[in-house]
Motif scaffolding. Sequence first.
Motif, PDB file in Angstrom:
ATOM      1  N   PHE A  52      -5.813  33.941  54.424  1.00 30.57           N
ATOM      2  CA  PHE A  52      -6.989  34.643  54.942  1.00 30.57           C
ATOM      3  C   PHE A  52      -8.258  33.840  54.687  1.00 30.57           C
ATOM      4  CE2 PHE A  52      -4.315  38.543  54.861  1.00 30.57           C
ATOM      5  CZ  PHE A  52      -4.508  38.910  56.182  1.00 30.57           C
ATOM      6  N   LYS A  53      -8.343  33.173  53.536  1.00 28.11           N
ATOM      7  CA  LYS A  53      -9.520  32.357  53.232  1.00 28.11           C
ATOM      8  C   LYS A  53      -9.603  31.168  54.193  1.00 28.11           C
ATOM      9  CE  LYS A  53     -12.193  30.254  49.599  1.00 28.11           C
ATOM     10  NZ  LYS A  53     -13.233  29.995  50.552  1.00 28.11           N
ATOM     11  N   ARG A  54      -8.461  30.533  54.465  1.00 34.51           N
ATOM     12  CA  ARG A  54      -8.440  29.415  55.411  1.00 34.51           C
ATOM     13  C   ARG A  54      -8.901  29.873  56.790  1.00 34.51           C
ATOM     14  NH1 ARG A  54      -4.938  24.935  55.029  1.00 34.51           N
ATOM     15  NH2 ARG A  54      -5.868  24.474  57.018  1.00 34.51           N
ATOM     16  N   TRP A  55      -8.430  31.045  57.198  1.00 39.72           N
ATOM     17  CA  TRP A  55      -8.787  31.569  58.510  1.00 39.72           C
ATOM     18  C   TRP A  55     -10.275  31.895  58.565  1.00 39.72           C
ATOM     19  CZ3 TRP A  55      -6.050  36.405  61.032  1.00 39.72           C
ATOM     20  CH2 TRP A  55      -6.358  36.445  62.391  1.00 39.72           C
ATOM     21  N   LEU A  56     -10.800  32.502  57.526  1.00 44.46           N
ATOM     22  CA  LEU A  56     -12.225  32.832  57.498  1.00 44.46           C
ATOM     23  C   LEU A  56     -13.079  31.562  57.487  1.00 44.46           C
ATOM     24  CD1 LEU A  56     -14.275  35.105  57.467  1.00 44.46           C
ATOM     25  CD2 LEU A  56     -14.155  35.079  54.969  1.00 44.46           C
ATOM     26  N   ASP A  57     -12.666  30.557  56.730  1.00 42.83           N
ATOM     27  CA  ASP A  57     -13.394  29.278  56.728  1.00 42.83           C
ATOM     28  C   ASP A  57     -13.396  28.642  58.116  1.00 42.83           C
ATOM     29  OD1 ASP A  57     -13.932  29.583  54.041  1.00 42.83           O
ATOM     30  OD2 ASP A  57     -12.335  28.222  53.382  1.00 42.83           O
ATOM     31  N   PHE A  58     -12.252  28.723  58.797  1.00 42.42           N
ATOM     32  CA  PHE A  58     -12.160  28.195  60.160  1.00 42.42           C
ATOM     33  C   PHE A  58     -13.127  28.930  61.090  1.00 42.42           C
ATOM     34  CE2 PHE A  58     -10.407  28.765  64.422  1.00 42.42           C
ATOM     35  CZ  PHE A  58     -10.365  27.454  64.848  1.00 42.42           C
ATOM     36  N   GLU A  59     -13.159  30.258  60.967  1.00 43.01           N
ATOM     37  CA  GLU A  59     -14.044  31.048  61.832  1.00 43.01           C
ATOM     38  C   GLU A  59     -15.515  30.799  61.504  1.00 43.01           C
ATOM     39  OE1 GLU A  59     -13.271  32.430  64.497  1.00 43.01           O
ATOM     40  OE2 GLU A  59     -11.113  32.686  64.305  1.00 43.01           O
ATOM     41  N   LYS A  60     -15.830  30.530  60.253  1.00 42.14           N
ATOM     42  CA  LYS A  60     -17.217  30.217  59.900  1.00 42.14           C
ATOM     43  C   LYS A  60     -17.656  28.914  60.554  1.00 42.14           C
ATOM     44  CE  LYS A  60     -17.565  32.751  55.579  1.00 42.14           C
ATOM     45  NZ  LYS A  60     -17.624  32.666  54.113  1.00 42.14           N
ATOM     46  N   LYS A  61     -16.726  27.988  60.709  1.00 42.55           N
ATOM     47  CA  LYS A  61     -17.066  26.702  61.317  1.00 42.55           C
ATOM     48  C   LYS A  61     -17.043  26.770  62.850  1.00 42.55           C
ATOM     49  CE  LYS A  61     -15.939  21.825  61.321  1.00 42.55           C
ATOM     50  NZ  LYS A  61     -15.167  20.746  60.735  1.00 42.55           N
ATOM     51  N   TRP A  62     -16.029  27.419  63.419  1.00 42.16           N
ATOM     52  CA  TRP A  62     -15.830  27.373  64.865  1.00 42.16           C
ATOM     53  C   TRP A  62     -16.094  28.687  65.583  1.00 42.16           C
ATOM     54  CZ3 TRP A  62     -15.344  22.763  67.028  1.00 42.16           C
ATOM     55  CH2 TRP A  62     -14.890  21.707  66.239  1.00 42.16           C
ATOM     56  N   GLY A  63     -16.090  29.785  64.855  1.00 45.24           N
ATOM     57  CA  GLY A  63     -16.225  31.088  65.503  1.00 45.24           C
ATOM     58  C   GLY A  63     -17.628  31.647  65.406  1.00 45.24           C
ATOM     59  N   ASP A  64     -17.716  32.961  65.575  1.00 43.92           N
ATOM     60  CA  ASP A  64     -19.000  33.653  65.474  1.00 43.92           C
ATOM     61  C   ASP A  64     -18.837  34.840  64.526  1.00 43.92           C
ATOM     62  OD1 ASP A  64     -17.542  35.471  66.965  1.00 43.92           O
ATOM     63  OD2 ASP A  64     -18.595  35.064  68.829  1.00 43.92           O
ATOM     64  N   GLU A  65     -19.885  35.636  64.410  1.00 39.16           N
ATOM     65  CA  GLU A  65     -19.854  36.780  63.490  1.00 39.16           C
ATOM     66  C   GLU A  65     -18.742  37.758  63.850  1.00 39.16           C
ATOM     67  OE1 GLU A  65     -21.407  37.761  60.687  1.00 39.16           O
ATOM     68  OE2 GLU A  65     -22.251  35.756  60.571  1.00 39.16           O
ATOM     69  N   GLU A  70     -13.439  40.192  62.399  1.00 34.30           N
ATOM     70  CA  GLU A  70     -12.048  40.505  62.722  1.00 34.30           C
ATOM     71  C   GLU A  70     -11.123  40.025  61.604  1.00 34.30           C
ATOM     72  OE1 GLU A  70     -10.904  38.997  66.563  1.00 34.30           O
ATOM     73  OE2 GLU A  70     -12.607  39.981  67.532  1.00 34.30           O
ATOM     74  N   VAL A  71     -11.384  38.830  61.093  1.00 38.31           N
ATOM     75  CA  VAL A  71     -10.574  38.298  59.993  1.00 38.31           C
ATOM     76  C   VAL A  71     -10.741  39.163  58.751  1.00 38.31           C
ATOM     77  CG1 VAL A  71     -10.195  36.324  58.470  1.00 38.31           C
ATOM     78  CG2 VAL A  71     -10.666  35.951  60.894  1.00 38.31           C
TER      79      VAL A  71
END
Length: 83
Positions: A52-65, A70-71
Amino acid sequence: PKRTDLWSVYLDAHIKANTPPKVAEANLEDIRALMSRCCTLSLKAAKMRFFFKRWLDFEKKWGDEETQEEVREKARAYVESQA
């Protein structure tokens, strides 16, 4: 597989292959699908926290709020299901 080190290497390779500079436009949906798959495995809580931390870090770099939230929601749902 239940080995998080293998999943981690696979995630890294998938992210590297589907984001610039390897491709002109990032293919975020494929990466998100893989992250979602990792977060549905039946592993110990500490290992799931890693994903979950990896996914959230990915979304912080490539995604939006919205994608970050969602994560966080999926992580909360996981924690509640374990209680």
